[in-house]
Design an enzyme around this catalytic site. Structure first.
Site, PDB file in Angstrom:
ATOM      1  N   ASP A 218       6.132  -7.321  -7.703  1.00 49.56           N
ATOM      2  CA  ASP A 218       6.733  -6.034  -8.033  1.00 49.56           C
ATOM      3  C   ASP A 218       7.720  -6.215  -9.200  1.00 49.56           C
ATOM      4  O   ASP A 218       8.732  -6.900  -9.056  1.00 49.56           O
ATOM      5  CB  ASP A 218       7.463  -5.539  -6.768  1.00 49.56           C
TER       6      ASP A 218
ATOM      7  N   ASP B 291       7.608  -0.888 -11.073  1.00 54.20           N
ATOM      8  CA  ASP B 291       8.537   0.093 -10.518  1.00 54.20           C
ATOM      9  C   ASP B 291       8.907   1.162 -11.560  1.00 54.20           C
ATOM     10  O   ASP B 291       9.200   0.812 -12.717  1.00 54.20           O
ATOM     11  CB  ASP B 291       9.808  -0.673 -10.100  1.00 54.20           C
TER      12      ASP B 291
ATOM     13  N   GLU C 216       4.164   2.748 -10.816  1.00 50.01           N
ATOM     14  CA  GLU C 216       4.781   3.804 -10.004  1.00 50.01           C
ATOM     15  C   GLU C 216       5.322   4.852 -10.966  1.00 50.01           C
ATOM     16  O   GLU C 216       6.187   4.559 -11.788  1.00 50.01           O
ATOM     17  CB  GLU C 216       5.917   3.242  -9.152  1.00 50.01           C
TER      18      GLU C 216
ATOM     19  N   HIS D 280       7.802   2.165   1.172  1.00 49.10           N
ATOM     20  CA  HIS D 280       9.146   1.860   1.657  1.00 49.10           C
ATOM     21  C   HIS D 280      10.175   2.914   1.255  1.00 49.10           C
ATOM     22  O   HIS D 280      11.349   2.766   1.583  1.00 49.10           O
ATOM     23  CB  HIS D 280       9.564   0.492   1.104  1.00 49.10           C
ATOM     24  N   ASP D 281       9.757   3.932   0.515  1.00 50.80           N
ATOM     25  CA  ASP D 281      10.681   5.003   0.125  1.00 50.80           C
ATOM     26  C   ASP D 281      10.395   6.295   0.881  1.00 50.80           C
ATOM     27  O   ASP D 281      11.046   7.308   0.619  1.00 50.80           O
ATOM     28  CB  ASP D 281      10.542   5.319  -1.375  1.00 50.80           C
TER      29      ASP D 281
HETATM   30  O1  TEU Z   1      11.478   4.193  -6.421  1.00 47.87           O
HETATM   31  C1  TEU Z   1      11.440   5.215  -7.328  1.00 47.87           C
HETATM   32  C2  TEU Z   1      11.879   6.557  -6.909  1.00 47.87           C
HETATM   33  O2  TEU Z   1      12.363   7.303  -7.733  1.00 47.87           O
HETATM   34  C3  TEU Z   1      11.718   7.089  -5.569  1.00 47.87           C
HETATM   35  O3  TEU Z   1      10.770   6.665  -4.757  1.00 47.87           O
HETATM   36  C4  TEU Z   1      13.070   7.202  -4.960  1.00 47.87           C
HETATM   37  O4  TEU Z   1      13.347   6.178  -4.068  1.00 47.87           O
HETATM   38  C5  TEU Z   1      13.132   8.509  -4.229  1.00 47.87           C
HETATM   39  O5  TEU Z   1      12.514   9.472  -4.978  1.00 47.87           O
HETATM   40  C6  TEU Z   1      14.558   8.900  -4.044  1.00 47.87           C
HETATM   41  O6  TEU Z   1      14.600  10.174  -3.484  1.00 47.87           O
HETATM   42  C7  TEU Z   1      11.453   2.886  -6.862  1.00 47.87           C
HETATM   43  C8  TEU Z   1      11.444   1.940  -5.692  1.00 47.87           C
HETATM   44  O7  TEU Z   1      10.260   2.115  -4.975  1.00 47.87           O
HETATM   45  C9  TEU Z   1      12.671   2.189  -4.870  1.00 47.87           C
HETATM   46  O8  TEU Z   1      12.697   1.448  -3.692  1.00 47.87           O
HETATM   47  C10 TEU Z   1      13.853   1.857  -5.738  1.00 47.87           C
HETATM   48  O9  TEU Z   1      15.038   2.183  -5.066  1.00 47.87           O
HETATM   49  C11 TEU Z   1      13.811   2.611  -7.063  1.00 47.87           C
HETATM   50  O10 TEU Z   1      12.543   2.577  -7.683  1.00 47.87           O
HETATM   51  C12 TEU Z   1      14.773   1.995  -8.030  1.00 47.87           C
HETATM   52  O11 TEU Z   1      14.320   0.738  -8.411  1.00 47.87           O
END
Ligand code: TEU
Length: 548
Positions: free
Chosen positions: A96, A196, A246, A320-321
């Site tokens: 990642d 990411d 992503e 995970h989000d």
């Molecule tokens: O996430 C990106 C992101 O903008 C979303 O999934 C966010 O966590 C959510 O919309 C908030 O409401 C990526 C990663 O997957 C995440 O875990 C990280 O925190 C983020 O980037 C920053 O690196």
């Protein structure tokens, strides 16, 4: 055929997968230990969330050294062993790459803070008075997106946490550094990468205010993003590997460009539009019941749009989000098994590469946390305060977190019914839902009707039938408000998928055309299985196939 089309990817959130040291945090060796489970499941790739050196303010998405392994997860030898062991089982590792920002503890940022001009240009610093940030943009985790550094008399941009400073991709030296990171991991034998929030890397030339402090239109799919990605892919030779970007708040037009083969950018990308159908007015912190018609409309739009231009989707419900899909779009009590299987079927058989997030294959549910002390996520903790400052009561804020928090997807993998769910010998860093007594890998492996065994079957079907990985898609019952239905076809193989997305039994209206088809898989078995063709039970899904 590109290999990523008939592959299934399994996402591992390392901190919560398997702890071999007893300190309560998952680790690299834990993944190695569970490779046989993954092989048995049948997945082709594992995407492992960041285990690089990090202060862990955002659970590893705040990287302070891209080519070092954080000691909390293990050593470089552990990583090399994992890659080798995975490969010997035919599983490729995807790492990642968090390239939009670094931790403020990264050496580059530390040198920038010391005023070294070369490193200041690695980030996005702007002049300004201490009380006037360059723009009114809000960070994605709440609060302003700019932080003032008094001794430099400058602000730096952080679209995420204040400890995650955005990198300046306009600086070619930054791009070279990041290419080196990719080469480093590629040389270790990694088979693919996840990038990411990679559609946020190209910031606008001019920084302007937005009426509502939402800067997304300025930096999302920014001016040079395609150019930078092409350069990155070309100069690192990852065009032959599996890559997934992503894409935050992206558009279909851009995702076509990110993924169509002749663009030479990525194999596929994630978008999140279908995961906002339970946000009121697009606001994650204002939950509402999922709008299934909207969900269906979005899935159809993206499937058809990507197909028309040879784009390729990464298909998923969970990561995970996100809260757990079975709790969110299904029913994690009365129709737990049925709805989990329906969700799996509907997404795995669409056109795209399916992703399984650890525990999804067991039907793991939301965390059920009741007190703020149970939460660990920086975003949840920030918004708990923000929601209350905006007038919500404590109870309301907690109820919203229980539905919305990213921690719902971050509880430990439920391996068995023992005290810590077989995840660790010690107390885990975050709580485990009580339902691990019956929702766990050990129990489900032994039950032929389990969600786990259903996933195994779905994954295997993808290898067996080309129509699943390569077929054209055409939607049927397009106007039906709660049945997602489609036909896939490829070289004489035809597949029909019918999925009732809701808890109410439903009529299709007219009989499906199933002349010559046989049922391939479905989520109601045995005596429950008596079916009339035009009726679907609660959350029922059925898949039919014929060969011409
Ligand atoms: O996430 C990106 C992101 O903008 C979303 O999934 C966010 O966590 C959510 O919309 C908030 O409401 C990526 C990663 O997957 C995440 O875990 C990280 O925190 C983020 O980037 C920053 O690196």
């Amino acid at each position: 055929m590109e290999n990523f089309k008939n592959s299934t990817v399994y996402q591992i959130y390392i901190k919560s997968f398997k702890d071999t040291s007893g300190n309560g945090f998952g680790d690299i060796r834990g993944i190695t230990e569970k490779l046989d489970y993954l092989k048995e499941l049948g997945v082709d790739y594992v995407w492992i969330t960041p285990f690089f050196k990090s202060p862990q303010r955002d659970n590893g998405y705040d990287v302070s050294d891209y080519t070092a392994v954080d000691s909390m997860f293990g050593t470089m030898e552990d990583v090399e062993e994992l890659i080798a062991q995975a490969e010997s089982r035919g599983i490729g590792c995807m790492f990642d790459m968090v390239f939009n920002h670094t931790s403020t503890e990264h050496e580059w940022f530390q040198r920038a803070l010391r005023g070294e001009p070369e490193y200041m240009d690695y980030y996005i610093f702007r002049d300004g008075e201490p009380d006037a940030p360059p723009t009114n943009w809000q960070s994605k985790f709440g609060g302003p997106a700019w932080e003032y550094v008094p001794h430099l008399k400058k602000w730096y941009l952080h679209l995420f946490d204040v400890t995650q400073a955005d990198l300046n991709w306009e600086n070619s030296q930054v791009r070279e550094e990041l290419k080196q990171v990719i080469r480093f991991w590629k040389d270790k034998g990694v088979k693919g990468f996840r990038f990411d929030v990679v559609n946020l890397i190209s910031k606008p030339e001019l920084f302007e205010d937005d009426d509502r402090g939402d800067g997304r239109r300025f930096y999302t799919d920014g001016p040079h993003v395609h150019e930078y990605l092409k350069e990155l892919v070309r100069d690192t030779g990852i065009g032959e590997m599996v890559t997934v970007g992503e894409m935050s708040s992206t558009s279909l037009e851009n995702c076509i460009r990110y993924t169509r083969p002749e663009e030479h950018e990525f194999s596929m990308c994630f978008n999140f539009h279908h995961l906002k159908v339970d946000y009121k007015d697009g606001n994650k912190w204002e939950p509402k019941e999922p709008d299934h018609e909207e969900l269906k409309r979005l899935l159809m739009q993206w499937q058809e749009g990507m197909q028309a231009e040879q784009g390729w989707n990464a298909m998923f419900w969970c990561n995970h989000d996100q809260p757990r899909a079975v709790s969110r779009f299904g029913d994690d009590k009365k129709y737990w098994k049925e709805s989990a299987k329906m969700l799996a079927t509907s997404i795995h058989l669409l056109r795209g590469t399916p992703y399984i997030f650890q525990g999804e294959e067991l039907g793991m549910t939301n965390a059920g946390f009741k007190d703020i002390s149970e939460y660990r996520d920086v975003e949840s903790i920030n918004y708990y305060e923000i929601m209350q400052s905006e007038g919500k009561t404590r109870k309301e804020a907690l109820d919203i977190l229980a539905a919305r928090s990213r921690d719902n997807g971050r509880t430990p993998m439920q391996w068995d019914g023992s005290r810590y769910a077989g995840f660790s010998q010690g107390e885990p860093w975050i709580g485990i839902p009580e339902n691990h007594s019956y929702i766990n890998a050990q129990a489900e492996a032994a039950d032929s009707g389990s969600i786990l065994n259903y996933y195994k079957r779905l994954i295997a079907l993808r290898k067996e039938y080309k129509v699943i990985s390569e077929g054209e898609i055409e939607f049927i019952y397009r106007e039906h408000p709660q049945v997602l239905a489609y036909r896939r076809s490829c070289q004489g193989q035809e597949l029909v998928v019918l999925a009732n997305m809701k808890a109410a039994a439903v009529d299709l209206g007219e009989k499906p055309e199933l002349e010559g088809y046989r049922q391939l898989i479905g989520n109601y078995a045995g005596a429950e299985c008596e079916q009339t063709l035009e009726q679907l039970k609660p959350y029922e899904c059925r898949v039919y196939i014929r060969t011409l």
